[in-house]
Enzyme design. Structure first.
Site, PDB file in Angstrom:
ATOM      1  N   GLY A 133      10.387 -66.436  40.076  1.00  9.20           N
ATOM      2  CA  GLY A 133       9.488 -67.595  40.089  1.00  9.20           C
ATOM      3  C   GLY A 133      10.252 -68.869  40.393  1.00  9.20           C
ATOM      4  N   ASP A 146       5.879 -61.456  49.231  1.00 11.94           N
ATOM      5  CA  ASP A 146       5.835 -60.707  50.500  1.00 11.94           C
ATOM      6  C   ASP A 146       6.643 -61.442  51.571  1.00 11.94           C
ATOM      7  OD1 ASP A 146       4.121 -59.079  49.082  1.00 11.94           O
ATOM      8  OD2 ASP A 146       2.368 -60.218  49.719  1.00 11.94           O
TER       9      ASP A 146
HETATM   10  O1  F1X Z   1      -2.671 -54.457  44.101  1.00  9.92           O
HETATM   11  P1  F1X Z   1      -1.345 -54.675  44.781  1.00  9.92           P
HETATM   12  O2  F1X Z   1      -1.192 -53.772  45.974  1.00  9.92           O
HETATM   13  O3  F1X Z   1      -0.177 -54.623  43.865  1.00  9.92           O
HETATM   14  O4  F1X Z   1      -1.335 -56.186  45.299  1.00  9.92           O
HETATM   15  C1  F1X Z   1      -2.276 -56.593  46.245  1.00  9.92           C
HETATM   16  C2  F1X Z   1      -2.148 -58.061  46.530  1.00  9.92           C
HETATM   17  O5  F1X Z   1      -2.590 -58.836  45.432  1.00  9.92           O
HETATM   18  O6  F1X Z   1      -0.831 -58.442  46.796  1.00  9.92           O
HETATM   19  C3  F1X Z   1      -0.800 -59.381  47.866  1.00  9.92           C
HETATM   20  C4  F1X Z   1       0.010 -60.552  47.445  1.00  9.92           C
HETATM   21  O7  F1X Z   1       1.326 -60.155  47.198  1.00  9.92           O
HETATM   22  C5  F1X Z   1      -2.221 -59.649  48.241  1.00  9.92           C
HETATM   23  O8  F1X Z   1      -2.371 -59.842  49.614  1.00  9.92           O
HETATM   24  C6  F1X Z   1      -2.852 -58.369  47.843  1.00  9.92           C
HETATM   25  O9  F1X Z   1      -4.159 -58.262  47.881  1.00  9.92           O
END
Ligand code: F1X
Length: 309
Positions: free
Chosen positions: A219, A249
């Site tokens: 963070g 990401d």
């Molecule tokens: O449910 P998961 O697969 O852990 O996370 C999904 C998610 O929240 O992660 C991304 C942000 O990192 C979003 O685009 C997406 O929808």
């Protein structure tokens, strides 16, 4: 090309409300809708940086069609998503504009059949033949075996392709045993995996569990990297305010970008920290502010931790 795996793609819906009060109705001030799922976000950021990238995983139903439409025509990005009979999930993020806090509601995703999982694995093996690296990102939809990532990592290793894993819960616990080259947990995932809330200890423990290198996103405190070449911390020059959705990401995209260009670890961490920070500053979740990225690249500090890992 760089391959990203998004087994649980999503249509990400972000609602902005003046103030979120559980148990009451809200007038939404602003809505955005965009293709998501961690592997999709990573692919979009890499493509925006000019890397050739292919995204695979699953998509289906009406939301799947919207997702595919939105990815069509994105420069440098190839869609190799495998159609399934179920429907791609939605995720909802509610941003409280007063506090800036984001509340997320992530649906489980479509049930994947045995035949669909087998079809995916064939596509994945074929794609590995032309991949320089693979990122395996996000939750597993129902029906996909919990040890899926460990198996996909082993297949990539047999093909000589380095891997990065970013997931949570049981998929993370089982996935790390597959020995990914890089593991990218956030502070919460790291604590859940290792039982330790002390980041350095937890990061070292995660390496002992099988990861080649661990880059933890902490963070506002930036990144902590424990690698075979040494340990570093990287942080943006000042605290940032904005929507952190997708920042992890972008961090992954920065690491991969540096990996395929064979950059030393400190360079990879600068890219990762700057991209992650530039994503927090972007008005739309999961996108990054290019000007901020260029500025932050010169402002990120990387410091070496005392002893080598
Ligand atoms: O449910 P998961 O697969 O852990 O996370 C999904 C998610 O929240 O992660 C991304 C942000 O990192 C979003 O685009 C997406 O929808």
């Amino acid at each position: 090309m760089i391959l990203t795996v998004a087994l649980n793609t999503a249509l990400d819906i972000t609602h902005h409300v003046p103030a979120l009060r559980p148990g009451t109705s809200h007038r939404v001030a602003e809505v955005t809708e965009r293709p998501g799922g961690k592997g999709v976000n990573v692919a979009r950021v890499l493509a925006a940086l000019g890397h050739e990238v292919t995204v695979t995983g699953f998509l289906g139903g009406t939301t799947g069609r919207i997702l595919r439409d939105r990815l069509t025509g994105v420069p440098h990005l190839t869609d190799a998503l495998v159609p399934v009979s179920g429907t791609t999930r939605r995720t909802v993020a509610v941003v409280d504009e007063r506090s800036g806090a984001t509340t997320r509601l992530n649906e489980p995703g479509p049930v994947i059949t045995h035949a669909e999982w087998s079809a995916f694995q064939e596509v994945y093996e074929d794609l590995l033949a032309s991949a320089s690296a693979v990122a395996l990102c996000g939750s597993l939809p129902p029906g996909v075996p919990v040890g899926a990532y460990a198996g996909l990592i082993r297949t990539a290793r047999a093909a000589g392709v380095p891997t990065l894993l970013d997931t949570s819960g049981a998929a993370l616990r089982r996935g790390v045993a597959g020995r990914p080259d890089v593991l990218k947990p956030n502070a919460e995932e790291l604590a859940e995996l290792t039982g330790s809330h002390e980041p350095l200890r937890a990061t070292q423990d995660a390496r002992r569990r099988g990861a080649g290198a661990v880059v933890a996103s902490l963070g506002p405190e930036g990144l902590l990297a424990v690698t075979p070449e040494g340990r570093w911390r990287a942080a943006p020059p000042h605290p940032l305010h904005g929507n952190p959705t997708g920042a992890g990401d972008s961090l992954t995209a920065g690491l991969l970008s540096g990996l395929v260009e064979h950059r030393p670890w400190p360079d990879r961490l600068v890219r990762a920290a700057a991209l992650s920070a530039a994503t927090v500053l972007a008005p739309v979740a999961g996108e990054f502010d290019r000007r901020a990225y260029e500025e932050l690249r010169t402002g990120v500090t990387v410091s070496r931790e005392a002893s080598a890992a």
